[in-house]
Scaffold this motif. Structure first.
Motif, mmCIF file in Angstrom:
data_model
loop_
_atom_site.group_PDB
_atom_site.id
_atom_site.type_symbol
_atom_site.label_atom_id
_atom_site.label_comp_id
_atom_site.label_asym_id
_atom_site.label_seq_id
_atom_site.Cartn_x
_atom_site.Cartn_y
_atom_site.Cartn_z
ATOM 1 N N ALA A 49 0.827 -1.203 0.000
ATOM 2 C CA ALA A 49 0.000 0.000 0.000
ATOM 3 C C ALA A 49 0.862 1.255 0.000
ATOM 4 O O ALA A 49 0.521 2.264 -0.627
ATOM 5 C CB ALA A 49 -0.937 -0.009 1.209
ATOM 6 N N VAL A 50 1.996 1.208 0.702
ATOM 7 C CA VAL A 50 2.903 2.362 0.706
ATOM 8 C C VAL A 50 3.449 2.603 -0.692
ATOM 9 O O VAL A 50 3.531 3.748 -1.162
ATOM 10 C CB VAL A 50 4.050 2.134 1.712
ATOM 11 C CG1 VAL A 50 5.084 3.246 1.609
ATOM 12 C CG2 VAL A 50 3.498 2.066 3.131
ATOM 13 N N TYR A 51 3.794 1.524 -1.403
ATOM 14 C CA TYR A 51 4.353 1.675 -2.751
ATOM 15 C C TYR A 51 3.332 2.227 -3.744
ATOM 16 O O TYR A 51 3.715 2.722 -4.804
ATOM 17 C CB TYR A 51 4.894 0.329 -3.248
ATOM 18 C CG TYR A 51 6.224 -0.035 -2.647
ATOM 19 C CD1 TYR A 51 7.398 0.549 -3.110
ATOM 20 C CD2 TYR A 51 6.302 -0.957 -1.616
ATOM 21 C CE1 TYR A 51 8.626 0.226 -2.564
ATOM 22 C CE2 TYR A 51 7.529 -1.298 -1.055
ATOM 23 C CZ TYR A 51 8.687 -0.699 -1.534
ATOM 24 O OH TYR A 51 9.905 -1.023 -0.983
ATOM 25 N N ARG A 52 2.069 2.144 -3.428
ATOM 26 C CA ARG A 52 1.062 2.753 -4.303
ATOM 27 C C ARG A 52 1.123 4.283 -4.239
ATOM 28 O O ARG A 52 0.731 4.967 -5.177
ATOM 29 C CB ARG A 52 -0.343 2.287 -3.912
ATOM 30 C CG ARG A 52 -0.678 0.878 -4.354
ATOM 31 C CD ARG A 52 -2.186 0.686 -4.475
ATOM 32 N NE ARG A 52 -2.872 0.901 -3.197
ATOM 33 C CZ ARG A 52 -3.175 -0.066 -2.342
ATOM 34 N NH1 ARG A 52 -2.828 -1.318 -2.626
ATOM 35 N NH2 ARG A 52 -3.802 0.195 -1.213
ATOM 36 N N HIS A 53 1.598 4.806 -3.111
ATOM 37 C CA HIS A 53 1.639 6.256 -2.923
ATOM 38 C C HIS A 53 3.033 6.844 -3.159
ATOM 39 O O HIS A 53 3.153 7.995 -3.588
ATOM 40 C CB HIS A 53 1.183 6.608 -1.511
ATOM 41 C CG HIS A 53 -0.214 6.180 -1.209
ATOM 42 N ND1 HIS A 53 -1.316 6.763 -1.800
ATOM 43 C CD2 HIS A 53 -0.702 5.219 -0.380
ATOM 44 C CE1 HIS A 53 -2.422 6.203 -1.353
ATOM 45 N NE2 HIS A 53 -2.074 5.258 -0.486
ATOM 46 N N VAL A 54 4.096 6.082 -2.860
ATOM 47 C CA VAL A 54 5.469 6.556 -3.028
ATOM 48 C C VAL A 54 6.247 5.459 -3.748
ATOM 49 O O VAL A 54 6.301 4.320 -3.282
ATOM 50 C CB VAL A 54 6.136 6.872 -1.674
ATOM 51 C CG1 VAL A 54 7.494 7.533 -1.915
ATOM 52 C CG2 VAL A 54 5.256 7.777 -0.825
ATOM 53 N N ARG A 55 6.836 5.795 -4.868
ATOM 54 C CA ARG A 55 7.443 4.793 -5.745
ATOM 55 C C ARG A 55 8.562 3.995 -5.082
ATOM 56 O O ARG A 55 8.641 2.782 -5.181
ATOM 57 C CB ARG A 55 7.955 5.472 -7.016
ATOM 58 C CG ARG A 55 8.493 4.526 -8.076
ATOM 59 C CD ARG A 55 8.774 5.261 -9.372
ATOM 60 N NE ARG A 55 9.859 6.226 -9.239
ATOM 61 C CZ ARG A 55 9.689 7.551 -9.189
ATOM 62 N NH1 ARG A 55 8.475 8.061 -9.247
ATOM 63 N NH2 ARG A 55 10.716 8.368 -9.078
ATOM 64 N N ASN A 56 9.478 4.676 -4.389
ATOM 65 C CA ASN A 56 10.610 4.015 -3.736
ATOM 66 C C ASN A 56 11.212 4.986 -2.722
ATOM 67 O O ASN A 56 10.690 6.093 -2.521
ATOM 68 C CB ASN A 56 11.665 3.559 -4.760
ATOM 69 C CG ASN A 56 12.097 4.692 -5.689
ATOM 70 O OD1 ASN A 56 12.202 5.849 -5.272
ATOM 71 N ND2 ASN A 56 12.335 4.375 -6.946
ATOM 72 N N ARG A 57 12.294 4.576 -2.089
ATOM 73 C CA ARG A 57 12.876 5.405 -1.030
ATOM 74 C C ARG A 57 13.438 6.713 -1.589
ATOM 75 O O ARG A 57 13.361 7.756 -0.934
ATOM 76 C CB ARG A 57 13.972 4.631 -0.294
ATOM 77 C CG ARG A 57 14.509 5.359 0.934
ATOM 78 C CD ARG A 57 15.456 4.477 1.725
ATOM 79 N NE ARG A 57 15.876 5.101 2.964
ATOM 80 C CZ ARG A 57 16.972 5.862 3.094
ATOM 81 N NH1 ARG A 57 17.729 6.110 2.031
ATOM 82 N NH2 ARG A 57 17.282 6.389 4.269
ATOM 83 N N VAL A 58 14.019 6.668 -2.779
ATOM 84 C CA VAL A 58 14.546 7.897 -3.379
ATOM 85 C C VAL A 58 13.418 8.898 -3.589
ATOM 86 O O VAL A 58 13.547 10.089 -3.272
ATOM 87 C CB VAL A 58 15.260 7.577 -4.708
ATOM 88 C CG1 VAL A 58 15.651 8.872 -5.424
ATOM 89 C CG2 VAL A 58 16.500 6.722 -4.468
ATOM 90 N N ALA A 59 12.294 8.419 -4.111
ATOM 91 C CA ALA A 59 11.138 9.305 -4.302
ATOM 92 C C ALA A 59 10.594 9.801 -2.968
ATOM 93 O O ALA A 59 10.140 10.940 -2.852
ATOM 94 C CB ALA A 59 10.047 8.567 -5.080
ATOM 95 N N LEU A 60 10.660 8.955 -1.958
ATOM 96 C CA LEU A 60 10.190 9.358 -0.627
ATOM 97 C C LEU A 60 11.050 10.492 -0.072
ATOM 98 O O LEU A 60 10.527 11.491 0.445
ATOM 99 C CB LEU A 60 10.222 8.162 0.317
ATOM 100 C CG LEU A 60 9.872 8.456 1.784
ATOM 101 C CD1 LEU A 60 8.451 8.980 1.910
ATOM 102 C CD2 LEU A 60 10.061 7.191 2.634
ATOM 103 N N LEU A 61 12.367 10.366 -0.170
ATOM 104 C CA LEU A 61 13.257 11.411 0.336
ATOM 105 C C LEU A 61 13.028 12.726 -0.414
ATOM 106 O O LEU A 61 13.042 13.803 0.187
ATOM 107 C CB LEU A 61 14.717 10.973 0.218
ATOM 108 C CG LEU A 61 15.143 9.801 1.100
ATOM 109 C CD1 LEU A 61 16.583 9.403 0.800
ATOM 110 C CD2 LEU A 61 14.984 10.134 2.580
ATOM 111 N N ALA A 62 12.828 12.640 -1.731
ATOM 112 C CA ALA A 62 12.551 13.844 -2.504
ATOM 113 C C ALA A 62 11.241 14.485 -2.052
ATOM 114 O O ALA A 62 11.149 15.715 -1.922
ATOM 115 C CB ALA A 62 12.492 13.509 -3.991
ATOM 116 N N ALA A 63 10.228 13.672 -1.791
ATOM 117 C CA ALA A 63 8.942 14.198 -1.329
ATOM 118 C C ALA A 63 9.074 14.816 0.055
ATOM 119 O O ALA A 63 8.423 15.827 0.360
ATOM 120 C CB ALA A 63 7.900 13.082 -1.319
ATOM 121 N N MET A 64 9.904 14.227 0.905
ATOM 122 C CA MET A 64 10.136 14.800 2.231
ATOM 123 C C MET A 64 10.775 16.178 2.115
ATOM 124 O O MET A 64 10.381 17.129 2.804
ATOM 125 C CB MET A 64 11.027 13.863 3.051
ATOM 126 C CG MET A 64 10.365 12.558 3.441
ATOM 127 S SD MET A 64 11.560 11.276 3.937
ATOM 128 C CE MET A 64 12.386 12.078 5.346
#
Length: 269
Positions: free
Chosen positions: A96-111
């Motif tokens: 479910a998390v991967y449906r909203h954030v593609r991967n950890r790199v994308a997560l850090l960019a979103a942060m």
């Protein structure tokens, strides 16, 4: 079905071939980073330095996940953030998390985007004077690193995120330099110098209580071994504390840097 992913950066791993232990990391870099974190802070699954955080509720699910990741990083550093840990803290299955954030790199960019886009309540408009505007913008970047020390490792790379909030932050500084007299290309170079100074100073921000003990022990050792006697600068520096004097050091350097950068703009006319 999701493939096997690196336990450190969450990148998808190629299908295993042959015999032997299953592959767990996408690269030696990820393997070394995971080992270093376990050595310094214990296994990632324990998150000893990260307090229990409530599962996010209300609002956009992606925004809630990113906000929770920011809280995790604020509490335990960027190494405390992984897709697996985020899913557990959000009380969601991993997929479910991967449906909203593609991967950890994308997560850090979103942060980074979320932190940079946030405006303090009641923030005053930027001054019209280029010097005052640059002082304010540099101070805003510095304050972000003070509030979120992990942000430095996301922005100070050769592949920084380039979302709207990051680009708008650069836009504001370059615009101030062009108003002062630089052309756009030189204004961007001036931005790199100014932001590089803030990021370099941010490396001195204490990130662990043990940093204070190290500074105190080092100061005592230097005084005990006589290394401060013939070095007035070292004797003076040994009486300071990075946690209390760092803002003063930053303002001192900022004044001198802007003196030089703005003099350079005037010399181009």
């Amino acid at each position: 079905m999701l493939g096997v992913r690196c336990v450190e950066c969450e990148a998808e791993l190629p299908a295993g071939v042959g015999r032997g232990r299953p592959r767990r990391y996408c690269s030696r870099r990820c393997q070394a980073r995971a080992y270093r974190r376990r050595r310094e802070h214990g296994p990632a699954t324990t998150l000893r330095r990260v307090p229990a955080l409530p599962a996010p509720t209300g609002g956009d699910p992606r925004d809630r996940l990113v906000a929770l990741a920011v809280e995790l990083a604020d509490a335990g550093g960027v190494d405390a953030v992984s897709m697996r840990v985020l899913a557990r803290r959000a009380a969601m299955p991993d997929h479910a998390v991967y449906r909203h954030v593609r991967n950890r790199v994308a997560l850090l960019a979103a942060m980074a985007e979320q932190v940079i886009a946030a405006r303090p309540p009641g923030a005053a408009p930027l001054p019209r004077d280029p010097r005052q505007r640059l002082e304010r913008l540099a101070g805003d970047e510095w304050a972000m690193y003070r509030r979120h020390p992990w942000l430095l490792s996301v922005l100070a790379t050769d592949r920084p995120p380039t979302g709207p909030a990051v680009l708008a932050m650069v836009d504001r500084v370059v615009a101030a330099f062009t108003t002062a007299g630089y052309d756009p290309a030189a204004g961007f170079r001036a931005y790199l110098a100014l932001s590089g100074f803030a990021q370099g100073m941010a490396l001195l921000i204490p990130r662990d209580p043990a940093d204070h003990a190290w500074w105190s022990a080092t100061r005592n050792r230097l005084e005990r071994t006589g290394r401060t006697r013939e070095r007035p600068w070292l004797a003076a520096a040994s009486q300071t504390r990075p946690d209390t004097d760092l803002d003063t050091w930053f303002r001192f350097g900022l004044r001198g840097l802007l003196d030089g950068l703005l003099a350079g703009a005037r010399s181009t006319h």
